[in-house]
Design an enzyme around this catalytic site. Structure first.
Site, PDB file in Angstrom:
ATOM      1  N   ARG A 202     -50.864 -38.645  -0.840  1.00 45.64           N
ATOM      2  CA  ARG A 202     -50.708 -40.023  -1.321  1.00 45.64           C
ATOM      3  C   ARG A 202     -52.086 -40.656  -1.348  1.00 45.64           C
ATOM      4  O   ARG A 202     -52.879 -40.455  -0.419  1.00 45.64           O
ATOM      5  CB  ARG A 202     -49.782 -40.820  -0.399  1.00 45.64           C
ATOM      6  CG  ARG A 202     -48.348 -40.345  -0.554  1.00 45.64           C
ATOM      7  CD  ARG A 202     -47.361 -41.087   0.317  1.00 45.64           C
ATOM      8  NE  ARG A 202     -46.101 -40.363   0.314  1.00 45.64           N
ATOM      9  CZ  ARG A 202     -45.026 -40.692  -0.407  1.00 45.64           C
ATOM     10  NH1 ARG A 202     -45.038 -41.781  -1.138  1.00 45.64           N
ATOM     11  NH2 ARG A 202     -43.940 -39.949  -0.387  1.00 45.64           N
TER      12      ARG A 202
ATOM     13  N   ARG B 270     -56.126 -54.436  -6.926  1.00 52.56           N
ATOM     14  CA  ARG B 270     -56.320 -53.687  -8.180  1.00 52.56           C
ATOM     15  C   ARG B 270     -55.626 -54.404  -9.340  1.00 52.56           C
ATOM     16  O   ARG B 270     -56.150 -54.450 -10.447  1.00 52.56           O
ATOM     17  CB  ARG B 270     -55.779 -52.262  -8.012  1.00 52.56           C
ATOM     18  CG  ARG B 270     -56.672 -51.427  -7.101  1.00 52.56           C
ATOM     19  CD  ARG B 270     -55.975 -50.183  -6.603  1.00 52.56           C
ATOM     20  NE  ARG B 270     -55.616 -49.257  -7.658  1.00 52.56           N
ATOM     21  CZ  ARG B 270     -54.692 -48.308  -7.536  1.00 52.56           C
ATOM     22  NH1 ARG B 270     -54.032 -48.161  -6.401  1.00 52.56           N
ATOM     23  NH2 ARG B 270     -54.429 -47.508  -8.533  1.00 52.56           N
TER      24      ARG B 270
ATOM     25  N   ARG C 226     -45.697 -43.442  -4.855  1.00 53.06           N
ATOM     26  CA  ARG C 226     -46.296 -42.383  -5.660  1.00 53.06           C
ATOM     27  C   ARG C 226     -46.896 -41.260  -4.797  1.00 53.06           C
ATOM     28  O   ARG C 226     -47.494 -41.529  -3.766  1.00 53.06           O
ATOM     29  CB  ARG C 226     -47.431 -43.068  -6.434  1.00 53.06           C
ATOM     30  CG  ARG C 226     -47.845 -42.449  -7.675  1.00 53.06           C
ATOM     31  CD  ARG C 226     -48.441 -43.438  -8.608  1.00 53.06           C
ATOM     32  NE  ARG C 226     -49.749 -43.966  -8.206  1.00 53.06           N
ATOM     33  CZ  ARG C 226     -50.556 -44.568  -9.052  1.00 53.06           C
ATOM     34  NH1 ARG C 226     -50.206 -44.713 -10.308  1.00 53.06           N
ATOM     35  NH2 ARG C 226     -51.698 -45.045  -8.649  1.00 53.06           N
TER      36      ARG C 226
ATOM     37  N   LYS D 278     -49.734 -44.520 -16.973  1.00 52.56           N
ATOM     38  CA  LYS D 278     -50.729 -43.972 -17.904  1.00 52.56           C
ATOM     39  C   LYS D 278     -50.992 -42.489 -17.626  1.00 52.56           C
ATOM     40  O   LYS D 278     -51.069 -41.695 -18.544  1.00 52.56           O
ATOM     41  CB  LYS D 278     -52.063 -44.756 -17.805  1.00 52.56           C
ATOM     42  CG  LYS D 278     -51.952 -46.242 -18.066  1.00 52.56           C
ATOM     43  CD  LYS D 278     -53.317 -46.920 -18.119  1.00 52.56           C
ATOM     44  CE  LYS D 278     -54.113 -46.849 -16.832  1.00 52.56           C
ATOM     45  NZ  LYS D 278     -53.499 -47.573 -15.694  1.00 52.56           N
TER      46      LYS D 278
ATOM     47  N   ARG E 283     -62.363 -50.633 -18.690  1.00 51.95           N
ATOM     48  CA  ARG E 283     -61.685 -51.625 -17.858  1.00 51.95           C
ATOM     49  C   ARG E 283     -62.418 -52.964 -17.857  1.00 51.95           C
ATOM     50  O   ARG E 283     -61.948 -53.902 -17.219  1.00 51.95           O
ATOM     51  CB  ARG E 283     -61.606 -51.118 -16.421  1.00 51.95           C
ATOM     52  CG  ARG E 283     -60.283 -50.447 -16.051  1.00 51.95           C
ATOM     53  CD  ARG E 283     -60.497 -49.782 -14.710  1.00 51.95           C
ATOM     54  NE  ARG E 283     -59.364 -49.680 -13.860  1.00 51.95           N
ATOM     55  CZ  ARG E 283     -58.731 -48.535 -13.588  1.00 51.95           C
ATOM     56  NH1 ARG E 283     -59.083 -47.429 -14.204  1.00 51.95           N
ATOM     57  NH2 ARG E 283     -57.762 -48.505 -12.719  1.00 51.95           N
TER      58      ARG E 283
END
Ligand code: AMP
Length: 221
Positions: free
Chosen positions: A156, A168, A123, A13, A84
């Site tokens: 990170r 999550r 990531r 996203k 959310r």
């Protein structure tokens, strides 16, 4: 044009929001980035985020409300990571009504859970401009230097650890994914394969937003 980019953590996203911002000049409203920004993050929010749990609705709703009222949102915006939960989706409807805007599209990036863990674990982010990279899927063009700004410091995220990611994902399936039928009912939901390459996903999003295929898309709403 007002969009929600919808999907689990690691679906891409943030990367796509950045591209939409660059291509269409839409304001990028990333709830996670807002919570992480030094001026905002209070200890309560930090505790939730470190555990991989959602922060309380009231807190994030207040932050988004403030942000939606800023000038740059008048030309259109992309919500990344909000809403959310059901109360957040309801609050968003109320806020949009107040500012006389409506959603053009809710674009769901559908990704397999196993792939997500792999994606998130690799990531990293440029400390200077926030551009997001990945050890395997989105490498730096020049080692050690950010493609976008040339920055040489990278970080990170603490909540990108495998255990926290599992939590999550669990909260995505339990609290966030159930909002999809709500947006489908409003006629604004578009689902695309988030497992495709970044370029392919961008192309599909561009095709959706330039098609004007729903009743709100044509309005500057
Ligand atoms: P993200 O960068 O979108 O993955 O968000 C990182 C973390 O910020 C999440 O795991 C939550 O703890 C918190 N967060 C972000 N957006 C929301 C939201 N809309 N509601 C509740 N918590 C959020």
């Amino acid at each position: 044009m007002n969009l929600i980019l919808f999907g689990p953590p690691g679906a891409g996203k943030g990367t796509q929001a950045e591209r939409l911002h660059d291509a269409y000049g839409l304001a990028k409203l990333s709830s996670g980035d807002m919570l992480r920004s030094p001026g905002t993050l209070n200890n309560l929010a930090r505790t939730y985020m470190q555990r991989g749990d959602l922060v309380p609705d009231d807190l994030i709703i207040a932050i988004i409300r403030g942000r939606l009222n800023q000038k740059d949102c008048a030309r259109g915006f992309i919500l990344d990571g909000f809403p959310r939960t059901a109360p957040q989706a309801e609050a968003l409807d109320g806020m949009l009504k107040e500012i006389r805007k409506s959603l053009s599209y809710v674009i769901e990036l559908k990704v397999d859970d196993r792939q997500l863990i792999e994606r998130i674990a690799g990531r990293f982010t440029c400390a200077k401009c926030g551009a997001v990279y990945h050890d395997s899927f989105h490498k730096l063009k020049t080692e050690g230097a950010c493609d976008a700004c040339g920055g040489t410091q990278f970080s990170r995220r603490e909540d990108d650890k495998v255990e926290t990611v599992a939590r999550r994902l669990e909260s995505y399936h339990r609290q966030t994914a159930p909002l999809l039928p709500y947006y489908k009912g409003k006629g604004v939901l578009q689902t695309i394969d988030g497992m495709a390459s970044i370029e392919e996903v961008t192309a599909k999003i561009n095709a959706i937003v330039s098609s004007g295929s729903n009743k709100n898309a044509a309005k500057n709403s």
